[in-house]
Design an enzyme around this catalytic site. Sequence first.
Site, PDB file in Angstrom:
ATOM      1  N   SER A   1       1.001  -1.213   0.052  1.00  0.00           N
ATOM      2  CA  SER A   1      -0.025   0.051   0.023  1.00  0.00           C
ATOM      3  C   SER A   1       0.986   1.273   0.153  1.00  0.00           C
ATOM      4  CB  SER A   1      -0.975   0.033   1.152  1.00  0.00           C
ATOM      5  OG  SER A   1      -1.425   1.297   1.562  1.00  0.00           O
TER       6      SER A   1
ATOM      7  N   TYR B   1      -1.544  -0.885  10.336  1.00  0.00           N
ATOM      8  CA  TYR B   1      -1.546  -1.275   8.968  1.00  0.00           C
ATOM      9  C   TYR B   1      -0.361  -0.482   8.057  1.00  0.00           C
ATOM     10  CZ  TYR B   1      -3.563  -1.150   4.257  1.00  0.00           C
ATOM     11  OH  TYR B   1      -3.904  -1.351   2.923  1.00  0.00           O
TER      12      TYR B   1
END
Length: 254
Positions: A144, A157
């Site tokens: 990401s 995350y």
Amino acid sequence: MSKESYRDKVALVTGGSRGIGFASASKLAELGYDIAICSRNTGELEGAAEKVKLKGVQCFFKEVDVSEEPQIISFVKDTNHVLGRIDILVNNVGVQLNKPFLELTFAEWRNVLTVNLDSYFLFCKHVGRYMIEQNSGKIINISSVLSKFALPGRAPYSVSKAGIEALTRVLASEWARYNILVNAIAPGHIDTELVRRDIKKGLLDEKTMKERSVLSRIGKTEEVGAVVAFLASNKSSYITGQTIVVDGGFSVRK
């Protein structure tokens, strides 16, 4: 890219029943790869598998809790047994959590890292054994842009995604002698169920997301799947240890 080039080859995609995982499985099936997918929802897997089979390939699926190593081992072994080999691994499964750092419990922290990073380690380890034995393979890890950019409330995350990219570089170096290429893809805001859920909850603002992209829109899952297909193709034979950003220019703007 002709289907004949990839006939009798196999791609395993984690989290392959929807979103980026399903888009990746579909694009790989279009190249001619037989597909294996897993997730925690048997109903979604059945529906996804039927759609993949319409592309003229085999699709094996199994419900797997990726926090449990024995289930991962079983799925990898079953895939190799049913489909005969594993040429491509797409590590895609992931969870998100938006919570201020001091409100995080250790259990919540561990859960995100277990799913987003530990499962990648385990799939690389157990699929990697087959790839080393056949002296070839490609691993594609979905990361990401939040591995590089900080958003409040996304600590576990972001840490998990940064770890994925570090793992990608190490394995690319360590397994090059076995003709195994290892790369990552870092998507920006992509139109998935998780993103739509966060928009509805007010955790993400769609207008801001579009404004941040120089293309002024949110990405499509198929656009990430297309990059997965490229990395799985013969056209990526001199690329390894890299992270390809697919973010519509999100990272261009400061």
